[in-house]
Write an enzyme that holds these catalytic residues in place. Structure first.
Site, PDB file in Angstrom:
ATOM      1  N   LYS A  15      16.912  11.980  -6.121  1.00 12.44           N
ATOM      2  CA  LYS A  15      15.937  11.317  -5.700  1.00 12.44           C
ATOM      3  C   LYS A  15      15.348  10.824  -4.624  1.00 12.44           C
ATOM      4  O   LYS A  15      14.557  10.879  -3.451  1.00 12.44           O
ATOM      5  CB  LYS A  15      14.991  11.150  -7.071  1.00 12.44           C
ATOM      6  CG  LYS A  15      14.748  11.060  -7.853  1.00 12.44           C
ATOM      7  CD  LYS A  15      13.928  10.334  -9.270  1.00 12.44           C
ATOM      8  CE  LYS A  15      13.790  10.201 -10.150  1.00 12.44           C
ATOM      9  NZ  LYS A  15      12.703   9.407 -11.113  1.00 12.44           N
ATOM     10  N   ASP A  67       8.000   8.405 -10.380  1.00 16.71           N
ATOM     11  CA  ASP A  67       8.125   9.107 -11.459  1.00 16.71           C
ATOM     12  C   ASP A  67       7.934  10.388 -12.049  1.00 16.71           C
ATOM     13  O   ASP A  67       6.968  11.241 -10.897  1.00 16.71           O
ATOM     14  CB  ASP A  67       7.710   7.782 -12.748  1.00 16.71           C
ATOM     15  CG  ASP A  67       7.732   8.436 -14.169  1.00 16.71           C
ATOM     16  OD1 ASP A  67       9.017   6.820 -14.002  1.00 16.71           O
ATOM     17  OD2 ASP A  67       7.869   8.934 -15.262  1.00 16.71           O
TER      18      ASP A  67
HETATM   19  P1  IMP Z   1      12.417   9.595 -14.571  1.00 19.75           P
HETATM   20  O1  IMP Z   1      11.275   9.893 -13.374  1.00 19.75           O
HETATM   21  O2  IMP Z   1      13.340   8.801 -14.329  1.00 19.75           O
HETATM   22  O3  IMP Z   1      12.050   9.400 -15.390  1.00 19.75           O
HETATM   23  O4  IMP Z   1      12.858  11.058 -14.589  1.00 19.75           O
HETATM   24  C1  IMP Z   1      12.747  12.352 -14.718  1.00 19.75           C
HETATM   25  C2  IMP Z   1      13.463  12.872 -15.010  1.00 19.75           C
HETATM   26  O5  IMP Z   1      12.712  14.326 -15.220  1.00 19.75           O
HETATM   27  C3  IMP Z   1      14.537  13.222 -14.226  1.00 19.75           C
HETATM   28  O6  IMP Z   1      15.353  12.750 -14.302  1.00 19.75           O
HETATM   29  C4  IMP Z   1      14.957  15.058 -14.213  1.00 19.75           C
HETATM   30  O7  IMP Z   1      15.414  15.786 -15.708  1.00 19.75           O
HETATM   31  C5  IMP Z   1      13.424  15.803 -14.312  1.00 19.75           C
HETATM   32  N1  IMP Z   1      12.916  15.715 -13.039  1.00 19.75           N
HETATM   33  C6  IMP Z   1      11.945  15.362 -12.183  1.00 19.75           C
HETATM   34  N2  IMP Z   1      12.116  16.119 -10.713  1.00 19.75           N
HETATM   35  C7  IMP Z   1      12.761  17.024 -11.153  1.00 19.75           C
HETATM   36  C8  IMP Z   1      13.720  17.986 -10.020  1.00 19.75           C
HETATM   37  O8  IMP Z   1      13.314  18.034  -9.361  1.00 19.75           O
HETATM   38  N3  IMP Z   1      14.466  18.309 -10.559  1.00 19.75           N
HETATM   39  C9  IMP Z   1      14.977  18.690 -12.195  1.00 19.75           C
HETATM   40  N4  IMP Z   1      14.842  17.536 -13.123  1.00 19.75           N
HETATM   41  C10 IMP Z   1      13.667  17.229 -12.239  1.00 19.75           C
END
Ligand code: IMP
Length: 196
Positions: A15, A67
């Site tokens: 990210k 998020d």
């Molecule tokens: P969090 O926002 O930290 O809860 O994590 C979001 C999760 O969504 C990530 O760990 C990925 O598994 C998935 N995710 C979010 N954006 C992407 C992306 O651009 N590519 C692939 N997976 C994503």
């Protein structure tokens, strides 16, 4: 531009790399320490708000939180806010391992035999500082492939094929992904809000 720098309230390297390119000219600063924030079964917006506010209160620097998640139609929108820890969830049966490979394995298992493979990635970006906050959302529609393909990007990229593309997200270059991704759309909206 209202902010020259923002503290990024995440430790996800995938990210941080994408957001640094997308939000330039704003400089993203990595926090001196990662805060342990328990994300609840809340909305993306609530989770982003919780993260940005916690980092702002700890470090007193305007904070940017992100998020995001993958929503699969045939699974009623799952894994959604649970995307990063899908393999650990009772829903659909726990995997024996945790992490990205296990998340992908579980999703492909649950999608076996499903005709409707439509899905979308959603991203909420939120800035929090002493004046309050502002936020933007982006969505990228596509479908779940039957096997993983590609080595770029992160998370579910190898099994997500954006609408109108023959390649998965993990087969696109960083510039190609940023041009169409949920994060790219949210970042451009946020920059518009900041310059408006
Ligand atoms: P969090 O926002 O930290 O809860 O994590 C979001 C999760 O969504 C990530 O760990 C990925 O598994 C998935 N995710 C979010 N954006 C992407 C992306 O651009 N590519 C692939 N997976 C994503």
């Amino acid at each position: 531009m209202r902010y020259r720098e923002l503290m990024i309230a995440t430790s996800s390297e995938g990210k941080i790399i994408e957001l640094s390119a997308l939000l330039s000219p704003i400089r993203l600063i990595r926090p001196p320490k990662v805060l342990n924030i328990e994300e609840g079964p809340c909305s993306y917006l609530e989770n982003a708000y919780l993260k940005a506010r916690s980092y702002f209160e700890e470090f007193k620097i305007p904070a940017l939180a992100e998020d995001s998640g993958l929503e699969v139609s045939a699974l009623g929108g799952m894994p959604g806010v649970f995307s990063s820890r899908f393999s650990e969830l009772e829903f659909g049966g726990k995997e024996s391992e945790t992490g990205t490979a296990a998340n992908i394995r579980k999703l492909l298992r649950l999608m076996e035999g499903k005709e409707d493979r439509s899905a979308l990635f959603r991203c909420v970006l939120l800035i929090y500082d002493s004046e309050g906050g502002l936020w933007a959302q982006g969505v990228c529609r596509g479908e779940i492939t039957t096997i993983p393909r590609g080595a770029r990007g992160f998370g579910y990229d190898p099994i997500f094929k954006p609408l109108g593309e023959d390649r998965t997200m993990a087969e696109l270059t960083a510039e190609e992904k940023n041009a169409i991704s949920h994060r790219g759309i949210a970042a451009r909206r946020l920059l518009e809000l900041l310059s408006g």
